[in-house]
Design an enzyme around this catalytic site. Structure first.
Site, PDB file in Angstrom:
ATOM      1  CE1 TYR A   1      98.155  67.726  -7.780  1.00 29.57           C
ATOM      2  CE2 TYR A   1      98.409  65.254  -7.828  1.00 29.57           C
ATOM      3  CZ  TYR A   1      97.602  66.644  -8.309  1.00 29.57           C
ATOM      4  OH  TYR A   1      96.947  66.467  -9.144  1.00 29.57           O
TER       5      TYR A   1
ATOM      6  CB  SER B   1      95.219  66.754  -5.836  1.00 31.54           C
ATOM      7  OG  SER B   1      94.082  67.276  -6.109  1.00 31.54           O
TER       8      SER B   1
END
Length: 127
Positions: free
Chosen positions: A58, A25
């Site tokens: 993400y 991430s």
């Protein structure tokens, strides 16, 4: 017809950290996320202005006011601390929704402070 359009953009942010051993991430200061309407766990496209790398991951919300832009996991191999990156989200819209769509763009300084907000329907010009 459905079109994929840019929805939120963090322009010229500086990477503050890189953490290979995290589970993946990008961690971004929550204040910056709010400004451009990016949510935790949302998919983002990232462009590294220093080396040309383009990749997706993400979002994890970071501490408010920290200016944090930290690439985690495998993505950390594609950046160095102080690299300049562009972080973008996209949205799929039909023809009716396109009429009112105005992406939010946050232009950053070297301390990852927002120095300009752009909300334009027709492309963006960075001044």
């Amino acid at each position: 017809m459905i079109r994929t359009m840019m929805n939120g953009k963090i322009h010229r942010a500086r990477v503050t950290e890189s953490n290979l051993n995290y589970v993946g991430s990008i961690t971004i200061d929550a204040d910056i996320l709010d400004a451009v309407d990016i949510l935790p766990n949302e998919k983002v496209a990232i462009v590294n202005n220093n080396n040309g790398a383009r990749f997706e991951t993400y979002v994890i919300a970071g501490e408010r006011g920290s200016g944090k832009i930290c690439l985690n996991g495998a993505a950390s191999r594609l950046v160095e601390v102080d690299d300049v990156v562009i972080i973008m989200t996209y949205v799929q819209l039909d023809e009716r929704e396109l009429v009112d769509h105005a992406p939010k763009v946050a232009v950053m300084n070297e301390k990852n402070e927002i120095i300009q907000m752009i909300h334009e329907k027709e492309g963006t010009i960075i001044k």
